[in-house]
Design a protein around this motif. Sequence first.
Motif, PDB file in Angstrom:
ATOM      1  N   PHE A 168      60.611  41.808  63.481  1.00 12.33           N
ATOM      2  CA  PHE A 168      60.677  43.174  63.217  1.00 12.33           C
ATOM      3  C   PHE A 168      60.209  43.775  61.890  1.00 12.33           C
ATOM      4  O   PHE A 168      60.391  44.881  61.714  1.00 12.33           O
ATOM      5  CB  PHE A 168      62.388  43.268  63.245  1.00 12.33           C
ATOM      6  N   GLN A 169      59.517  42.882  61.201  1.00  8.49           N
ATOM      7  CA  GLN A 169      59.084  43.172  59.725  1.00  8.49           C
ATOM      8  C   GLN A 169      57.928  44.457  60.145  1.00  8.49           C
ATOM      9  O   GLN A 169      57.137  44.381  60.942  1.00  8.49           O
ATOM     10  CB  GLN A 169      58.612  42.145  58.841  1.00  8.49           C
ATOM     11  N   PRO A 170      58.024  45.542  59.257  1.00  5.62           N
ATOM     12  CA  PRO A 170      56.956  46.595  59.473  1.00  5.62           C
ATOM     13  C   PRO A 170      55.827  46.469  58.829  1.00  5.62           C
ATOM     14  O   PRO A 170      54.913  47.577  59.114  1.00  5.62           O
ATOM     15  CB  PRO A 170      57.853  47.843  58.914  1.00  5.62           C
ATOM     16  N   PHE A 171      55.400  45.436  58.169  1.00  8.90           N
ATOM     17  CA  PHE A 171      54.254  45.374  57.362  1.00  8.90           C
ATOM     18  C   PHE A 171      52.928  44.745  58.089  1.00  8.90           C
ATOM     19  O   PHE A 171      51.861  45.498  57.954  1.00  8.90           O
ATOM     20  CB  PHE A 171      54.456  44.483  55.919  1.00  8.90           C
ATOM     21  N   ILE A 172      53.234  43.773  58.835  1.00  9.68           N
ATOM     22  CA  ILE A 172      51.974  43.389  59.768  1.00  9.68           C
ATOM     23  C   ILE A 172      52.351  43.732  61.231  1.00  9.68           C
ATOM     24  O   ILE A 172      53.339  42.950  61.768  1.00  9.68           O
ATOM     25  CB  ILE A 172      51.856  41.854  59.572  1.00  9.68           C
TER      26      ILE A 172
END
Length: 97
Positions: free
Chosen positions: A62-66
């Motif tokens: 869920f991380q939005p960076f990659i």
Amino acid sequence: MTKYLKITLSILLLSCLLPLPYGYFQFVRFAGMLVFSYLAYRASDKKNKSEVFIYISLAILFQPFIKIALGRTVWNIVDIVVAVVLLLTITTSSKKK
């Protein structure tokens, strides 16, 4: 506290099924990353290695960076499954106590 975080995140994930602006989905990804990281930390305090692994994996997903491009349909399925499992963990953990 974890109970309310799980409920809130489940509601956020299920609302992703609605046609909302893209910024909302970014917010949910960031919130999911934070909540799953916190849940991993709490699971590590309890020495529950399987939960730590699951929550870290979900935080990475869920991380939005990659961006992990799964497509709208697959993301909807992931959102539903994760929301239901989060809600089930609330009921099973309250039964254990």
